[in-house]
Design a protein around this motif. Structure first.
Motif, PDB file in Angstrom:
ATOM      1  N   LEU A 142       1.118  -1.066   0.166  1.00  0.00           N
ATOM      2  CA  LEU A 142      -0.032   0.035  -0.132  1.00  0.00           C
ATOM      3  C   LEU A 142       0.919   1.143  -0.089  1.00  0.00           C
ATOM      4  O   LEU A 142       1.753   1.357   0.877  1.00  0.00           O
ATOM      5  N   ALA A 143       0.625   2.129  -0.985  1.00  0.00           N
ATOM      6  CA  ALA A 143       1.201   3.066  -1.144  1.00  0.00           C
ATOM      7  C   ALA A 143       1.124   4.470  -0.155  1.00  0.00           C
ATOM      8  O   ALA A 143      -0.007   4.704  -0.207  1.00  0.00           O
ATOM      9  N   LEU A 144       2.090   4.858   0.260  1.00  0.00           N
ATOM     10  CA  LEU A 144       1.754   6.308   1.083  1.00  0.00           C
ATOM     11  C   LEU A 144       2.278   7.342   0.205  1.00  0.00           C
ATOM     12  O   LEU A 144       3.240   7.312  -0.209  1.00  0.00           O
ATOM     13  N   ARG A 145       1.325   8.381  -0.099  1.00  0.00           N
ATOM     14  CA  ARG A 145       1.811   9.199  -1.125  1.00  0.00           C
ATOM     15  C   ARG A 145       1.693  10.682  -0.647  1.00  0.00           C
ATOM     16  O   ARG A 145       0.861  10.890   0.340  1.00  0.00           O
ATOM     17  N   THR A 146       2.298  11.640  -1.410  1.00  0.00           N
ATOM     18  CA  THR A 146       2.453  12.916  -1.265  1.00  0.00           C
ATOM     19  C   THR A 146       1.136  13.692  -1.832  1.00  0.00           C
ATOM     20  O   THR A 146       0.907  14.945  -1.558  1.00  0.00           O
ATOM     21  N   ALA A 147       0.212  12.877  -2.679  1.00  0.00           N
ATOM     22  CA  ALA A 147      -0.722  13.518  -3.373  1.00  0.00           C
ATOM     23  C   ALA A 147      -1.918  12.461  -3.387  1.00  0.00           C
ATOM     24  O   ALA A 147      -1.470  11.221  -3.608  1.00  0.00           O
ATOM     25  N   PRO A 148      -3.204  12.758  -3.641  1.00  0.00           N
ATOM     26  CA  PRO A 148      -4.193  11.936  -3.676  1.00  0.00           C
ATOM     27  C   PRO A 148      -4.434  11.297  -5.102  1.00  0.00           C
ATOM     28  O   PRO A 148      -5.681  11.609  -5.357  1.00  0.00           O
ATOM     29  N   CYS A 149      -3.542  10.824  -5.719  1.00  0.00           N
ATOM     30  CA  CYS A 149      -3.644  10.347  -7.210  1.00  0.00           C
ATOM     31  C   CYS A 149      -2.560   9.220  -7.162  1.00  0.00           C
ATOM     32  O   CYS A 149      -1.570   8.902  -6.410  1.00  0.00           O
ATOM     33  N   TYR A 150      -2.683   8.219  -8.051  1.00  0.00           N
ATOM     34  CA  TYR A 150      -2.018   7.230  -8.582  1.00  0.00           C
ATOM     35  C   TYR A 150      -0.889   7.521  -9.246  1.00  0.00           C
ATOM     36  O   TYR A 150      -1.303   8.102 -10.447  1.00  0.00           O
ATOM     37  N   ASP A 152       3.364   7.013  -9.721  1.00  0.00           N
ATOM     38  CA  ASP A 152       4.813   6.249  -9.072  1.00  0.00           C
ATOM     39  C   ASP A 152       5.847   7.027  -8.598  1.00  0.00           C
ATOM     40  O   ASP A 152       6.415   6.932  -7.261  1.00  0.00           O
ATOM     41  N   SER A 153       5.377   8.471  -8.887  1.00  0.00           N
ATOM     42  CA  SER A 153       6.708   9.589  -8.551  1.00  0.00           C
ATOM     43  C   SER A 153       6.111  10.285  -7.133  1.00  0.00           C
ATOM     44  O   SER A 153       6.820  10.815  -6.589  1.00  0.00           O
ATOM     45  N   ASN A 154       4.886   9.891  -6.539  1.00  0.00           N
ATOM     46  CA  ASN A 154       4.334  10.562  -5.461  1.00  0.00           C
ATOM     47  C   ASN A 154       4.455   9.517  -4.157  1.00  0.00           C
ATOM     48  O   ASN A 154       3.978   9.896  -3.093  1.00  0.00           O
ATOM     49  N   ILE A 155       4.943   8.324  -4.586  1.00  0.00           N
ATOM     50  CA  ILE A 155       5.119   7.379  -3.218  1.00  0.00           C
ATOM     51  C   ILE A 155       6.347   7.954  -2.442  1.00  0.00           C
ATOM     52  O   ILE A 155       7.625   8.005  -2.717  1.00  0.00           O
ATOM     53  N   ILE A 156       6.153   8.102  -1.205  1.00  0.00           N
ATOM     54  CA  ILE A 156       6.905   8.432  -0.046  1.00  0.00           C
ATOM     55  C   ILE A 156       7.241   7.157   0.777  1.00  0.00           C
ATOM     56  O   ILE A 156       8.394   7.087   1.460  1.00  0.00           O
TER      57      ILE A 156
END
Length: 197
Positions: A142-150, A152-156
């Motif tokens: 499960l990806a924790l992201r910087t923005a609410p969208c799918y 790959d570049s926003n996975i933190i």
């Protein structure tokens, strides 16, 4: 004539028995070799941040990573083969053999003290609603992201362990919810379809 025929049959039977015996011996030897893999000890993954890499070769190189072990306490069945800081093992979680840096493992116990996550300053953090959810995926992470969208570049942070706690803030955007993840030590967006309350 009968004697010649009988001798021919006897020779053929002996030849078949010899071939069968050699084949059976080869099969037995192969089975013995496969079963001969014994584990000298069991170790467990133990890293403070990031993941422990299971590698195809005993050296640090991004190209030789075959599996990322994100959960501390993951079992590693050591074979006894070593090369510097690396040990060759079977990792049941990955379902394959590989090399791990044994400096990031512990012996004899599944316990490994987790790193202390850096707490976000209360002033900059949005108020939490008190709702707690837990990660739940069938495969992968499960990806924790910087923005609410799918993307790959926003996975933190990658959450590989189901049941990882997520402290929801009450802020939502579509299928995504903003939360604090203690395991990651930071805030981010998760797809709540892959969580449960």
């Amino acid at each position: 004539m009968k004697r010649t025929f009988r001798n021919t049959i006897l020779a053929a039977v002996l030849a078949i028995a010899t071939v069968f015996g050699a084949t059976a011996g080869t099969i037995a030897a192969t089975a013995t070799t496969a079963e001969a893999t014994t584990y000298t000890e069991t170790r467990y993954s133990c890293v403070q941040t990031g993941f422990l890499a299971l590698r195809s070769a005993p050296c640090y190189d991004d190209s030789n990573i075959i599996y990322q072990i994100w959960r501390n306490g993951t079992e590693l069945c050591m074979t006894g083969q070593r090369s510097g800081s690396y040990g060759y093992c079977y990792c049941p979680a990955a379902g394959c053999y590989g090399w791990v840096n044994t400096n990031y493992t512990t012996l004899g116990s599944t316990y490994c003290a987790p790193s202390t996550p850096a707490q976000a300053p209360a002033a900059s953090a949005p108020a939490t609603t008190g709702t707690v959810r837990y990660s739940c995926v069938q495969t992968g992470f499960l990806a924790l992201r910087t923005a609410p969208c799918y993307d790959d570049s926003n996975i933190i942070y990658q959450i590989w362990c189901n049941g990882t706690k997520l402290c929801m803030t009450g802020q939502y955007s579509g299928d995504y919810g903003y939360c604090y993840c203690p395991a990651a030590g930071c805030y981010g967006w998760v797809n709540v379809k892959y969580t449960y309350a």
